[in-house]
Design a protein around this motif. Structure first.
Motif, short mmCIF file in Angstrom:
data_model
loop_
_atom_site.label_atom_id
_atom_site.label_comp_id
_atom_site.label_asym_id
_atom_site.label_seq_id
_atom_site.Cartn_x
_atom_site.Cartn_y
_atom_site.Cartn_z
N UNK A 280 8.95 4.61 51.09
CA UNK A 280 8.95 3.42 51.96
C UNK A 280 7.56 2.79 52.00
N UNK A 281 7.50 1.55 52.41
CA UNK A 281 6.20 0.88 52.48
C UNK A 281 5.46 1.31 53.72
N UNK A 282 4.14 1.51 53.56
CA UNK A 282 3.33 1.97 54.68
C UNK A 282 2.46 0.83 55.20
N UNK A 283 2.58 0.56 56.47
CA UNK A 283 1.76 -0.46 57.10
C UNK A 283 0.65 0.21 57.89
N UNK A 292 7.50 -12.65 55.22
CA UNK A 292 7.28 -12.18 53.86
C UNK A 292 8.38 -11.24 53.42
N UNK A 293 8.54 -11.19 52.10
CA UNK A 293 9.48 -10.25 51.50
C UNK A 293 8.64 -9.15 50.87
N UNK A 294 8.89 -7.92 51.28
CA UNK A 294 8.05 -6.83 50.81
C UNK A 294 8.94 -5.70 50.28
N UNK A 295 8.65 -5.27 49.07
CA UNK A 295 9.45 -4.20 48.48
C UNK A 295 8.90 -2.85 48.90
N UNK A 296 9.59 -1.79 48.51
CA UNK A 296 9.15 -0.44 48.86
C UNK A 296 7.92 -0.05 48.05
N UNK B 287 12.45 -5.38 52.00
CA UNK B 287 12.35 -5.60 53.44
C UNK B 287 11.83 -6.99 53.74
N UNK B 300 8.30 1.55 56.63
CA UNK B 300 9.50 0.71 56.70
C UNK B 300 10.13 0.66 55.32
N UNK B 301 11.46 0.66 55.28
CA UNK B 301 12.19 0.83 54.03
C UNK B 301 12.96 -0.43 53.67
N UNK B 302 13.31 -0.55 52.40
CA UNK B 302 14.02 -1.75 51.94
C UNK B 302 15.32 -1.95 52.70
#
Lengths: 371, 399
Positions: A280-283, A292-296, B287, B300-302
């Motif tokens: 998963x993406x880490x903020x 915004x559109x943000x991928x994993x 996401x 946070x995940x797709x």
């Protein structure tokens, strides 16, 4: 569905040389995690097409790598499934084809060996989510020889004339095809043709015998009174990218909820793509994200606004990314400011970078560059 | 039928109920409980196997296997769909001379003797499907061979105060084990067993046969097989593991392990191209972080759509956080919806739950409250308050 899908992957590569420097137009990245071919391929799979051939010519490493065994589209099959047909796949007249017709001549044997009744012939470089079952139904209802998919839209001023347009009579029969569209032209062709497999084989054999080189100009256009070409109107979302400018604009359209709704929320018609097993993406603590559109697989410590980040992008502390597209595995260092940028895959932007393009002229950074 | 001989294979014990995870394991076995935004607990063990070049893996299932079976499937996400070997789900079965549930961990392996014999492995790696860790078993096997051991047990250093919760291995300076104590009140060392064992195949089956005949045995590795081997003077060695390892057997430890993924230097690094953790994926859009969102220190995940506030939390795929909603110190599983103005605090929320607008779930972590647990597919009414008491009711109603 009793049809084989034939996808042409680099018929239009020349239209966007920056993006296709290292890939086919069909394997250009789009929308955070997709490649253009995913849309036609997923549409076919969702219409229960189980045999798909991707015809490719050159520069197809990224395409092959993306497709792999076809597992992600459930096309890793013992019977049928996906096959990539590069040039020189058979000994033939002109293996290094230059256009649609020559490409088809190169795979005559493949077409002959298929068992399916119908063929869906499509370019692989468009964004759409189409139900080919409806095309088939329409084809049977109208008794067409060829069903040509089009969209009722108007060519805008100032865009490159890379799309064909149809003139249709009141029964939706195509009466004229213009290969170079002009502004204000309507009914844009989606380079999607549906017909019986044997019909296509006969057309191709006849064209080869006459030494023709263009499917639209020499095979279809002069014979529209004989060949019953009927238009099928596609009403969903459609995008075609033939320059860095249109690439940027069409990607950014995804920030609009209606576009996402039309393209990605069709029930039972998901868009499949290759799996990267990114976490998963880490903020981080100071991340600020809006619209915004943000991928994993991204790690974001800075600010991202009105942008599209592909998988595995890093945005460092105190860096502001605005109105930009950052492709897979690119790194934006610390304390930088990026505005209207299209950074291709694996780009490294070191700390303290100040880069900006313009709304109409995004600044493109080539794959693998270090800035 | 042709079967390729394998140097070693792994047997993953995945039949446990995990009753201490309460409502989370009502429908699924513990190894299939969701973790870390897009994983199931068993992904870590399966990924360890494939990353350690183990291509033959038996997964022993018993409790609530449907979802686990579905998830593991043919093993394709872990590259374990193989012509020779690959992953095999092994539920208990009826045989010619009776057949039974798995009576214990050792009995589970014993009942699958036939499966193991097909591959004629020199070594057997016995694993648990419910631990979070990244470990290269290859190094452990090298150690096992180097020590010429009959069995090697991976151990991890735990704080002395907690040592009495574990099985403790007491060893000499060469790592040779002379004593094993299960949950000792006064531990002599801090080397806790991780539930990772390597056995020489022939030796293991010799002792499994003996144990099988003993009616007083619990048929358990820790309680029976290891002490039996020690009593028989077999060479048992402990292999010290220095990395991150966590048994996520309780709601608290599951929450902690999720939080261990956060921070500037997370205790478990998921971003390692040389040691990917693989999982089964579903088609979903990337996401979407909308205007007005505020996110800090979170995963946070797709498939997520976030317009509210998310702090110190882990969001699984498809979670929607509406404007004005607040999520803090929480783990929100797949496809939950947090409606506008709702506040979720210090909570583990199972899949597909909808929190109505303005509802309050959980109590702040800082004030020493307990973790709130919301079961799967619940609907929490608008402006409702979920505290410890009605959470209990919810659980009862659910049962």
């Amino acid at each position: 569905m009793d049809a084989v899908g034939i996808i042409l992957s680099n018929i239009n590569d020349r239209t966007a040389p920056e993006l296709t420097y290292d890939r086919t137009l069909a394997s250009v990245h789009y929308g955070g995690k997709y490649r253009l071919i995913d849309f036609v391929l997923s549409s076919m799979v969702n219409s229960a097409v189980t045999e798909v051939a991707i015809v490719t010519k050159a520069n197809y490493y990224s395409l092959m790598n993306h497709i792999g065994t076809g597992k992600e589209w459930d096309l890793s099959r013992k019977m049928g499934g996906i096959i990539v047909l590069p040039s020189y796949v058979y000994s033939g007249r002109n293996p290094m084809y230059n256009n649609r017709l020559e490409a088809l001549m190169g795979i005559e044997k493949y077409l002959f060996e298929c068992n399916e009744e119908y063929v869906i012939l499509s370019d692989g470089d468009m964004v759409l989510n189409i139900d080919y079952d409806r095309v088939l139904k329409h084809h049977l209802q109208t008794g067409a020889d060829i069903t040509a998919v089009y969209q009722n839209t108007t060519i805008e001023d100032g865009v490159k004339a890379t799309q064909t347009v149809f003139k249709l009579d009141e029964e939706n029969r195509v009466t004229d095809i213009r290969i170079f569209a002009a502004p204000k032209d309507e009914n844009v062709g989606l380079n999607t043709w549906f017909m019986r497999r044997t019909y296509l084989m006969n057309l191709v054999a006849d064209a080869a015998a006459h030494g023709y080189t263009s499917f639209t100009r020499e095979v279809l256009s002069p014979n529209l009174h004989e060949i019953k070409v009927i238009g099928y109107e596609y009403k969903g979302y459609f995008a075609y990218m033939d320059s860095v400018e249109s690439y940027f604009a069409k990607n950014m359209e995804l920030l609009c909820p209606e576009v996402r709704e039309k393209l990605f929320k069709c029930p039972d018609r998901p868009i499949y793509t290759s799996i990267k097993d990114s976490p998963p993406t880490k903020y981080g603590n100071n991340a600020k994200i809006a619209n915004s559109i943000i991928a994993d697989g991204c790690i974001i410590e800075g600010t991202v606004e009105n942008s599209i980040l592909f998988r595995g992008v890093f945005v460092g502390k105190d860096t502001v990314v605005r109105n930009s597209i950052i492709m897979e595995d690119s790194v934006c260092g610390e304390n930088s400011s990026l505005n209207y940028i299209v950074a291709d895959k694996n780009v490294t932007l070191r700390n303290e970078c100040m880069l900006s393009g313009q709304h109409s002229h995004p600044f493109y950074i080539k794959k693998g560059s270090i800035v | 039928m042709y079967k390729k001989k394998k140097k070693w294979l792994a047997m993953i014990l995945a039949g446990g109920q995990g009753s201490r995870l309460k409502a989370l394991t009502d429908n699924v076995a513990k190894p299939a409980v969701s973790f870390g935004g897009k994983y199931r607990i068993i992904d870590f063990t399966l990924s360890n196997c494939i990353n350690s070049d183990i291509d033959t893996v038996g997964v022993l299932t018993q409790y609530q296997p449907l979802e686990l079976n579905d998830y593991v499937g043919n093993g394709q996400p872990w590259d374990l769909d193989r012509t020779y070997g690959g992953v095999r789900l092994l539920p208990p079965y009826q045989g010619g001379v009776g057949g039974d549930w798995y009576k214990g961990t050792a009995n589970a392996i014993y009942q699958n003797k036939n499966y193991i014999e097909q591959y004629n492995p020199d070594y057997i790696l016995v694993l648990s499907g419910d631990h979070i860790y990244k470990m290269n078993y290859k190094i452990m096997l090298d150690y096992h061979i180097e020590k010429n051991a009959a069995a090697t047990i991976a151990v991890i250093d735990v704080p002395l105060a907690e040592a009495s919760r574990f099985g403790i291995m007491n060893s000499d300076e060469n790592g040779k084990i002379y004593e094993f104590e299960e949950k000792p009140p006064n531990p002599k060392s801090t080397q806790a067993s991780m539930g990772v064992y390597i056995f020489n195949t022939a030796t293991l089956f010799h002792y499994l046969e003996i144990d099988e005949k003993n009616d007083n045995s619990d048929k358990d590795f820790g309680k029976n097989i290891i002490p039996l081997m020690l009593d028989s003077n077999e060479a048992l060695y402990c292999y010290k593991y220095g990395g991150y390892w966590k048994d996520v057997g309780t709601i608290e430890s599951l929450w902690e392990a999720n939080m261990d993924l956060l921070g500037e230097r997370p205790k478990i690094n998921l971003v390692d191209p040389n040691w990917k953790v693989y999982s089964r994926h579903f088609p979903s859009f990337p996401q979407l972080i909308l205007e007005g969102a505020s996110i800090s220190n979170s995963l946070i995940t797709e498939g997520c759509e976030v317009a509210g506030q998310v702090n110190n939390s882990v969001l699984f795929g498809g979670v929607k956080v509406e404007p004005g909603a607040v999520i803090k110190d929480s783990v929100i599983m797949r496809d939950c919806v947090i409606k506008s103005g709702a506040v979720v605090n210090y909570t583990i929320m199972d899949e597909m739950t909808v929190v109505g607008a303005g509802a309050k779930v959980g109590a702040p972590c800082e004030d020493g409250n307990e973790i709130s647990l919301i079961p799967r597919a619940k609907t929490i009414d608008e402006n409702a308050t979920i505290n410890e008491q009605n959470q209990l009711q919810m659980k009862l109603q659910y049962e």
